[in-house]
Motif scaffolding. Structure first.
Motif, PDB file in Angstrom:
ATOM      1  N   PHE A  17      -3.514 -17.646  41.165  1.00 58.78           N
ATOM      2  CA  PHE A  17      -4.226 -16.557  40.489  1.00 58.78           C
ATOM      3  C   PHE A  17      -5.482 -17.097  39.818  1.00 58.78           C
ATOM      4  N   ARG A  18      -6.648 -16.649  40.273  1.00 59.75           N
ATOM      5  CA  ARG A  18      -7.937 -17.033  39.685  1.00 59.75           C
ATOM      6  C   ARG A  18      -8.872 -15.828  39.750  1.00 59.75           C
ATOM      7  N   ARG A  19      -9.524 -15.522  38.630  1.00 60.30           N
ATOM      8  CA  ARG A  19     -10.521 -14.452  38.573  1.00 60.30           C
ATOM      9  C   ARG A  19     -11.690 -14.935  37.720  1.00 60.30           C
ATOM     10  N   VAL A  20     -12.847 -14.310  37.927  1.00 56.62           N
ATOM     11  CA  VAL A  20     -14.046 -14.629  37.159  1.00 56.62           C
ATOM     12  C   VAL A  20     -14.598 -13.324  36.603  1.00 56.62           C
ATOM     13  N   GLY A  21     -15.036 -13.347  35.337  1.00 57.49           N
ATOM     14  CA  GLY A  21     -15.665 -12.164  34.751  1.00 57.49           C
ATOM     15  C   GLY A  21     -15.260 -11.945  33.311  1.00 57.49           C
ATOM     16  N   PHE A  22     -16.023 -11.089  32.627  1.00 58.60           N
ATOM     17  CA  PHE A  22     -15.763 -10.806  31.218  1.00 58.60           C
ATOM     18  C   PHE A  22     -14.437 -10.079  31.009  1.00 58.60           C
ATOM     19  N   GLN A  23     -14.047  -9.264  31.977  1.00 55.73           N
ATOM     20  CA  GLN A  23     -12.820  -8.487  31.846  1.00 55.73           C
ATOM     21  C   GLN A  23     -11.874  -8.820  32.986  1.00 55.73           C
ATOM     22  N   LEU A  24     -10.591  -8.745  32.689  1.00 58.65           N
ATOM     23  CA  LEU A  24      -9.568  -8.910  33.721  1.00 58.65           C
ATOM     24  C   LEU A  24      -8.945  -7.544  33.965  1.00 58.65           C
ATOM     25  N   ALA A  25      -9.015  -7.075  35.189  1.00 59.65           N
ATOM     26  CA  ALA A  25      -8.382  -5.808  35.558  1.00 59.65           C
ATOM     27  C   ALA A  25      -7.246  -6.116  36.527  1.00 59.65           C
ATOM     28  N   VAL A  26      -6.063  -5.608  36.216  1.00 58.06           N
ATOM     29  CA  VAL A  26      -4.906  -5.773  37.093  1.00 58.06           C
ATOM     30  C   VAL A  26      -4.585  -4.387  37.640  1.00 58.06           C
ATOM     31  N   ASP A  27      -4.840  -4.191  38.919  1.00 59.28           N
ATOM     32  CA  ASP A  27      -4.622  -2.890  39.550  1.00 59.28           C
ATOM     33  C   ASP A  27      -3.187  -2.765  40.039  1.00 59.28           C
ATOM     34  N   ASN A  28      -2.675  -1.534  40.044  1.00 59.05           N
ATOM     35  CA  ASN A  28      -1.325  -1.247  40.546  1.00 59.05           C
ATOM     36  C   ASN A  28      -0.295  -2.206  39.954  1.00 59.05           C
ATOM     37  N   VAL A  29      -0.231  -2.242  38.651  1.00 61.12           N
ATOM     38  CA  VAL A  29       0.633  -3.179  37.930  1.00 61.12           C
ATOM     39  C   VAL A  29       2.090  -2.986  38.333  1.00 61.12           C
ATOM     40  N   ASN A  30       2.777  -4.106  38.568  1.00 61.93           N
ATOM     41  CA  ASN A  30       4.217  -4.072  38.824  1.00 61.93           C
ATOM     42  C   ASN A  30       4.874  -5.235  38.090  1.00 61.93           C
ATOM     43  N   ARG A  31       6.192  -5.322  38.193  1.00 61.03           N
ATOM     44  CA  ARG A  31       6.945  -6.310  37.409  1.00 61.03           C
ATOM     45  C   ARG A  31       6.528  -7.746  37.687  1.00 61.03           C
ATOM     46  N   LEU A  32       5.971  -8.025  38.856  1.00 61.44           N
ATOM     47  CA  LEU A  32       5.538  -9.390  39.170  1.00 61.44           C
ATOM     48  C   LEU A  32       4.268  -9.786  38.415  1.00 61.44           C
ATOM     49  N   ASP A  33       3.557  -8.798  37.865  1.00 65.35           N
ATOM     50  CA  ASP A  33       2.322  -9.084  37.125  1.00 65.35           C
ATOM     51  C   ASP A  33       2.577  -9.524  35.690  1.00 65.35           C
ATOM     52  N   ARG A  34       3.809  -9.364  35.200  1.00 64.77           N
ATOM     53  CA  ARG A  34       4.059  -9.741  33.816  1.00 64.77           C
ATOM     54  C   ARG A  34       3.899 -11.245  33.653  1.00 64.77           C
ATOM     55  N   GLY A  35       3.400 -11.630  32.491  1.00 67.22           N
ATOM     56  CA  GLY A  35       3.215 -13.051  32.225  1.00 67.22           C
ATOM     57  C   GLY A  35       2.073 -13.289  31.259  1.00 67.22           C
ATOM     58  N   ILE A  36       1.706 -14.548  31.138  1.00 66.38           N
ATOM     59  CA  ILE A  36       0.642 -14.950  30.215  1.00 66.38           C
ATOM     60  C   ILE A  36      -0.600 -15.303  31.027  1.00 66.38           C
ATOM     61  N   TYR A  37      -1.690 -14.638  30.688  1.00 65.79           N
ATOM     62  CA  TYR A  37      -2.980 -14.861  31.335  1.00 65.79           C
ATOM     63  C   TYR A  37      -3.864 -15.660  30.381  1.00 65.79           C
ATOM     64  N   VAL A  38      -4.620 -16.595  30.938  1.00 58.83           N
ATOM     65  CA  VAL A  38      -5.473 -17.476  30.144  1.00 58.83           C
ATOM     66  C   VAL A  38      -6.932 -17.179  30.474  1.00 58.83           C
ATOM     67  N   CYS A  39      -7.711 -16.927  29.428  1.00 62.66           N
ATOM     68  CA  CYS A  39      -9.150 -16.717  29.567  1.00 62.66           C
ATOM     69  C   CYS A  39      -9.845 -17.976  29.049  1.00 62.66           C
ATOM     70  N   SER A  40     -10.609 -18.635  29.928  1.00 62.61           N
ATOM     71  CA  SER A  40     -11.308 -19.870  29.559  1.00 62.61           C
ATOM     72  C   SER A  40     -12.806 -19.680  29.727  1.00 62.61           C
ATOM     73  N   VAL A  41     -13.553 -20.251  28.796  1.00 64.63           N
ATOM     74  CA  VAL A  41     -15.012 -20.164  28.831  1.00 64.63           C
ATOM     75  C   VAL A  41     -15.584 -21.572  28.717  1.00 64.63           C
ATOM     76  N   VAL A  42     -16.533 -21.867  29.583  1.00 67.28           N
ATOM     77  CA  VAL A  42     -17.274 -23.127  29.498  1.00 67.28           C
ATOM     78  C   VAL A  42     -18.755 -22.752  29.461  1.00 67.28           C
ATOM     79  N   ILE A  43     -19.401 -23.107  28.364  1.00 70.01           N
ATOM     80  CA  ILE A  43     -20.826 -22.790  28.199  1.00 70.01           C
ATOM     81  C   ILE A  43     -21.581 -24.104  28.012  1.00 70.01           C
ATOM     82  N   GLN A  44     -22.672 -24.224  28.717  1.00 64.03           N
ATOM     83  CA  GLN A  44     -23.506 -25.405  28.536  1.00 64.03           C
ATOM     84  C   GLN A  44     -24.644 -25.047  27.581  1.00 64.03           C
ATOM     85  N   LEU A  45     -24.669 -25.747  26.459  1.00 67.41           N
ATOM     86  CA  LEU A  45     -25.728 -25.540  25.473  1.00 67.41           C
ATOM     87  C   LEU A  45     -26.771 -26.635  25.645  1.00 67.41           C
ATOM     88  N   THR A  46     -28.010 -26.223  25.684  1.00 69.30           N
ATOM     89  CA  THR A  46     -29.094 -27.185  25.839  1.00 69.30           C
ATOM     90  C   THR A  46     -29.931 -27.178  24.564  1.00 69.30           C
TER      91      THR A  46
END
Length: 173
Positions: A17-46
């Motif tokens: 499971f990998r997604r990119v974007g500001f929001q996570l949308a889970v379509d047609n949710v079912n029991r297999l979708d339950r769990g912990i989702y991790v949102c990670s951000v890596v920003i390069q500051l110059t």
């Protein structure tokens, strides 16, 4: 400046499971979708002076999917043949999956409700107990809509005696 490509989503215990974007949308949710989702951000500051610096951060979101119970009946023998006058015959309604947990149970014989509770006890088996038994379980989401069934066939003592007499005659005759 942060872009949607800087935001990555993953799911714990799921390497695919990998997604990119500001929001996570889970379509047609079912029991297999339950769990912990991790949102990670890596920003390069110059900075105006010096080398670019990567800044990282993450947070988790738990998705709890609610669904009605799924049930089976045991013993898992069909048809289940039992001698008449057997005592304390237990049929069990097994909840194989439910969220939240099951709170109520109903037993049916040939489509008519005969009992409540996760176990149906027949204290002394009679020929009148012959039939198809099912159970359903309920939680706050709904009902399991009837389980697998067990066909209970009662073998009367008279029938067994007649069978053994005929068998004895054939073997000795």
């Amino acid at each position: 400046m942060m872009t949607s490509n800087d935001v990555h989503w993953s799911k714990q215990n799921n390497n695919t499971f990998r997604r990119v974007g500001f929001q996570l949308a889970v379509d047609n949710v079912n029991r297999l979708d339950r769990g912990i989702y991790v949102c990670s951000v890596v920003i390069q500051l110059t900075p105006t002076v010096g080398q670019p610096v990567n800044v990282t951060g993450s947070t988790t979101v738990e998705l709890d999917v609610l669904y009605r119970p799924a049930v089976t009946v045991s013993p898992d023998i069909n048809p289940y043949k039992v001698k008449e006058n057997t005592t304390n015959l237990h049929l069990t309604c097994n909840v194989t999956d439910a969220n939240p947990a099951a709170k109520g149970y109903r037993w049916y014989k040939d489509g008519s409700q005969v009992s409540t509770g996760d176990t149906y006890l027949i204290r002394t088996v009679r020929r009148s107990h012959t039939g198809s038994y099912t159970c359903d379980a309920t939680n706050s989401v709904g009902s399991s809509n009837i389980s697998s069934f067990i066909q209970l066939d009662i073998l009367s003592i008279g029938m067994l005696n007649a069978f053994f007499i005929q068998l004895s005659i054939k073997l000795t005759g």
